[in-house]
Enzyme design. Structure first.
Site, PDB file in Angstrom:
ATOM      1  N   SER A   1       0.937  -1.215  -0.251  1.00 22.40           N
ATOM      2  CA  SER A   1       0.163   0.103  -0.074  1.00 22.40           C
ATOM      3  C   SER A   1       0.957   1.328   0.024  1.00 22.40           C
ATOM      4  O   SER A   1       1.999   1.167   0.612  1.00 22.40           O
ATOM      5  CB  SER A   1      -0.816   0.112   1.093  1.00 22.40           C
ATOM      6  OG  SER A   1      -1.741   1.339   1.259  1.00 22.40           O
TER       7      SER A   1
ATOM      8  N   TYR B   1      -1.949   0.009  10.727  1.00 25.81           N
ATOM      9  CA  TYR B   1      -2.075  -0.393   8.964  1.00 25.81           C
ATOM     10  C   TYR B   1      -0.870  -0.049   8.172  1.00 25.81           C
ATOM     11  O   TYR B   1      -0.449  -0.729   7.629  1.00 25.81           O
ATOM     12  CB  TYR B   1      -3.538   0.269   8.403  1.00 25.81           C
ATOM     13  CG  TYR B   1      -3.404   0.017   7.009  1.00 25.81           C
ATOM     14  CD1 TYR B   1      -4.089  -1.150   6.673  1.00 25.81           C
ATOM     15  CD2 TYR B   1      -3.266   0.731   5.975  1.00 25.81           C
ATOM     16  CE1 TYR B   1      -4.552  -1.554   5.375  1.00 25.81           C
ATOM     17  CE2 TYR B   1      -3.328   0.571   4.545  1.00 25.81           C
ATOM     18  CZ  TYR B   1      -4.145  -0.792   4.297  1.00 25.81           C
ATOM     19  OH  TYR B   1      -4.120  -0.906   3.065  1.00 25.81           O
TER      20      TYR B   1
ATOM     21  N   LYS C   1       2.007  -2.645   6.368  1.00 29.96           N
ATOM     22  CA  LYS C   1       2.290  -2.313   4.968  1.00 29.96           C
ATOM     23  C   LYS C   1       3.800  -1.903   4.758  1.00 29.96           C
ATOM     24  O   LYS C   1       4.304  -2.573   3.650  1.00 29.96           O
ATOM     25  CB  LYS C   1       1.220  -1.195   4.288  1.00 29.96           C
ATOM     26  CG  LYS C   1      -0.291  -1.748   4.335  1.00 29.96           C
ATOM     27  CD  LYS C   1      -0.316  -3.024   3.496  1.00 29.96           C
ATOM     28  CE  LYS C   1      -1.710  -3.678   3.359  1.00 29.96           C
ATOM     29  NZ  LYS C   1      -1.846  -4.831   2.677  1.00 29.96           N
TER      30      LYS C   1
HETATM   31  P1  NAP Z   1     -11.601  -5.448   0.560  1.00 28.77           P
HETATM   32  O1  NAP Z   1     -12.747  -4.902  -0.505  1.00 28.77           O
HETATM   33  O2  NAP Z   1     -12.298  -5.022   2.038  1.00 28.77           O
HETATM   34  O3  NAP Z   1     -11.303  -6.778   0.687  1.00 28.77           O
HETATM   35  C1  NAP Z   1     -10.527  -7.538   1.405  1.00 28.77           C
HETATM   36  C2  NAP Z   1     -10.407  -8.882   1.393  1.00 28.77           C
HETATM   37  O4  NAP Z   1      -9.401  -9.341   2.147  1.00 28.77           O
HETATM   38  C3  NAP Z   1     -11.750  -9.530   1.269  1.00 28.77           C
HETATM   39  O5  NAP Z   1     -11.768 -10.678   0.320  1.00 28.77           O
HETATM   40  C4  NAP Z   1     -11.700 -10.005   2.643  1.00 28.77           C
HETATM   41  O6  NAP Z   1     -12.390 -11.053   2.827  1.00 28.77           O
HETATM   42  C5  NAP Z   1     -10.203 -10.306   2.933  1.00 28.77           C
HETATM   43  N1  NAP Z   1      -9.730 -10.504   4.227  1.00 28.77           N
HETATM   44  C6  NAP Z   1     -10.255  -9.754   5.156  1.00 28.77           C
HETATM   45  N2  NAP Z   1      -9.532 -10.196   6.493  1.00 28.77           N
HETATM   46  C7  NAP Z   1      -9.224 -11.693   6.170  1.00 28.77           C
HETATM   47  C8  NAP Z   1      -8.702 -12.734   6.751  1.00 28.77           C
HETATM   48  N3  NAP Z   1      -8.531 -12.771   8.246  1.00 28.77           N
HETATM   49  N4  NAP Z   1      -8.155 -13.703   6.186  1.00 28.77           N
HETATM   50  C9  NAP Z   1      -8.408 -13.966   4.841  1.00 28.77           C
HETATM   51  N5  NAP Z   1      -8.848 -13.071   4.109  1.00 28.77           N
HETATM   52  C10 NAP Z   1      -9.436 -11.982   4.864  1.00 28.77           C
HETATM   53  O7  NAP Z   1     -10.445  -4.621   0.314  1.00 28.77           O
HETATM   54  P2  NAP Z   1      -9.638  -4.219  -1.084  1.00 28.77           P
HETATM   55  O8  NAP Z   1      -9.512  -2.995  -1.001  1.00 28.77           O
HETATM   56  O9  NAP Z   1     -10.052  -5.087  -2.228  1.00 28.77           O
HETATM   57  O10 NAP Z   1      -8.066  -4.682  -0.129  1.00 28.77           O
HETATM   58  C11 NAP Z   1      -7.107  -5.788  -0.789  1.00 28.77           C
HETATM   59  C12 NAP Z   1      -5.864  -5.505  -0.438  1.00 28.77           C
HETATM   60  O11 NAP Z   1      -5.294  -4.211  -0.851  1.00 28.77           O
HETATM   61  C13 NAP Z   1      -5.749  -5.201   0.825  1.00 28.77           C
HETATM   62  O12 NAP Z   1      -4.215  -5.842   1.335  1.00 28.77           O
HETATM   63  C14 NAP Z   1      -5.495  -3.780   1.149  1.00 28.77           C
HETATM   64  O13 NAP Z   1      -4.700  -3.536   2.272  1.00 28.77           O
HETATM   65  C15 NAP Z   1      -4.577  -3.331  -0.080  1.00 28.77           C
HETATM   66  N6  NAP Z   1      -4.974  -2.067  -0.507  1.00 28.77           N
HETATM   67  C16 NAP Z   1      -6.203  -1.456  -0.507  1.00 28.77           C
HETATM   68  C17 NAP Z   1      -6.146  -0.041  -1.053  1.00 28.77           C
HETATM   69  C18 NAP Z   1      -7.510   0.600  -1.324  1.00 28.77           C
HETATM   70  O14 NAP Z   1      -7.653   1.753  -1.610  1.00 28.77           O
HETATM   71  N7  NAP Z   1      -8.564   0.080  -1.418  1.00 28.77           N
HETATM   72  C19 NAP Z   1      -4.952   0.624  -1.085  1.00 28.77           C
HETATM   73  C20 NAP Z   1      -3.994   0.196  -0.628  1.00 28.77           C
HETATM   74  C21 NAP Z   1      -3.891  -1.226  -0.388  1.00 28.77           C
HETATM   75  P3  NAP Z   1     -14.284 -11.111   3.426  1.00 28.77           P
HETATM   76  O15 NAP Z   1     -14.941 -10.580   2.021  1.00 28.77           O
HETATM   77  O16 NAP Z   1     -14.490 -12.136   4.034  1.00 28.77           O
HETATM   78  O17 NAP Z   1     -14.202  -9.688   4.251  1.00 28.77           O
END
Ligand code: NAP
Length: 265
Positions: free
Chosen positions: A156, A169, A173
């Protein structure tokens, strides 16, 4: 016919992980998707993972789904066992699952409980899942020396951007950044590439709570490319790695952030 490659994707039920799963399906991968679905009432809910599974199957991928808490050693073991049992091979691991703190709290008030939760899911889980899968990949390389084996970690922009209301967080990261370098270093001799994708502001459930804030910041020019990132932007970058286009760039951080990461004057 050559065997189809197989990818394990954590957090593949929705958001960035689901987009990555579908991109890999398009590229001919079979999939093992780890998900952790609970609905808004906190009840187990497989529907999102099943939806992604259906879409992957429509792209002709064989797709297994498994409820997995990546922070739990026994769940990680079951996930890898499933991939071994169903496919007997794994060419790609995508450590994508991640969480924000359940509640944003100032650095001077944040709790150890939240620190442990976020670090265990975002850093410890992928660190040890990678260890397990890397050992399996090393084993596979012995019988399949020309096969492409790759690991991708979702980091991130928070690895280098201070947000004092979600310090745990940011720390998790930043750790993913070092983890990528460490595994890239250790696995290079085996021909296994390790990469970090570093998303900027991406439209998913994770950022829903801050939509208005980011709408405004983006409109005001926070990012040179004035739009939200979409999960598919990340998936395309992972696709390039999966196709082997970046194999000599192991250890590389790929910013997918509309240009957020560079200094501007
Ligand atoms: P999201 O829509 O909240 O999805 C998160 C995913 O992680 C979901 O599939 C969730 O499953 C799964 N998860 C959560 N806790 C878990 C656990 N204990 N064991 C296994 N799976 C788990 O988030 P996203 O935005 O797609 O994020 C994906 C990745 O990108 C993350 O690592 C996040 O930190 C990173 N990221 C996101 C952004 C952004 O702007 N969105 C920016 C930088 C980095 P459930 O459906 O069951 O909850």
């Amino acid at each position: 016919m050559p065997e189809r490659p197989v990818a394990i994707i954590t957090g593949g039920s929705r958001g960035i992980g689901a987009a990555i799963a579908l991109e890999l399906a398009k590229l001919g991968y079979d999939l093992v998707i780890a998900h952790f679905d609970f609905n808004d009432q906190g009840q187990p809910d497989e529907s999102r993972a099943q939806e992604t599974q259906k879409q992957a199957q429509a792209l002709r991928a064989t797709c297994e789904v498994l409820r997995t808490d990546v922070s739990k050693a026994e769940d990680r073991k079951k996930l890898v066992e499933l991939a071994r049992r169903k496919f007997g091979r794994c060419h790609m691991l995508v450590n994508n699952a991640g969480v924000a703190p359940s509640k944003r709290l100032d650095l001077l008030e944040a709790t150890e409980e939240s620190f442990d939760r976020v670090m265990n899911i975002n850093l410890k889980g992928p660190y040890f899942l990678t260890q397990m899968v890397a050992n399996w990949m090393i084993e596979q390389k012995k019988t399949d020396p020309r096969g492409g084996y790759r690991i991708v970690n979702t980091g991130s922009m928070s690895a280098y951007t201070s947000s004092p209301s979600r310090g745990e967080y940011c720390v998790s990261k930043a750790g993913v950044g070092m983890m990528t370098m460490l595994y890239a270093d250790r696995l290079a001799e085996f021909g296994i590439g390790v990469f970090e994708i570093r998303p900027g502001i991406i439209k998913t459930d994770m950022t829903k709570v801050v939509t208005a804030k980011y709408d405004k910041l983006i409109a005001e020019g926070l990012t040179p490319i004035k739009r939200w990132g979409m999960p598919e932007d990340i998936a395309l970058a992972v696709g390039a790695i999966a196709e082997g286009r970046l194999d000599f760039s192991t250890g590389q951080v790929i910013n997918v952030d509309g240009g957020y990461h560079f200094h501007r004057l």
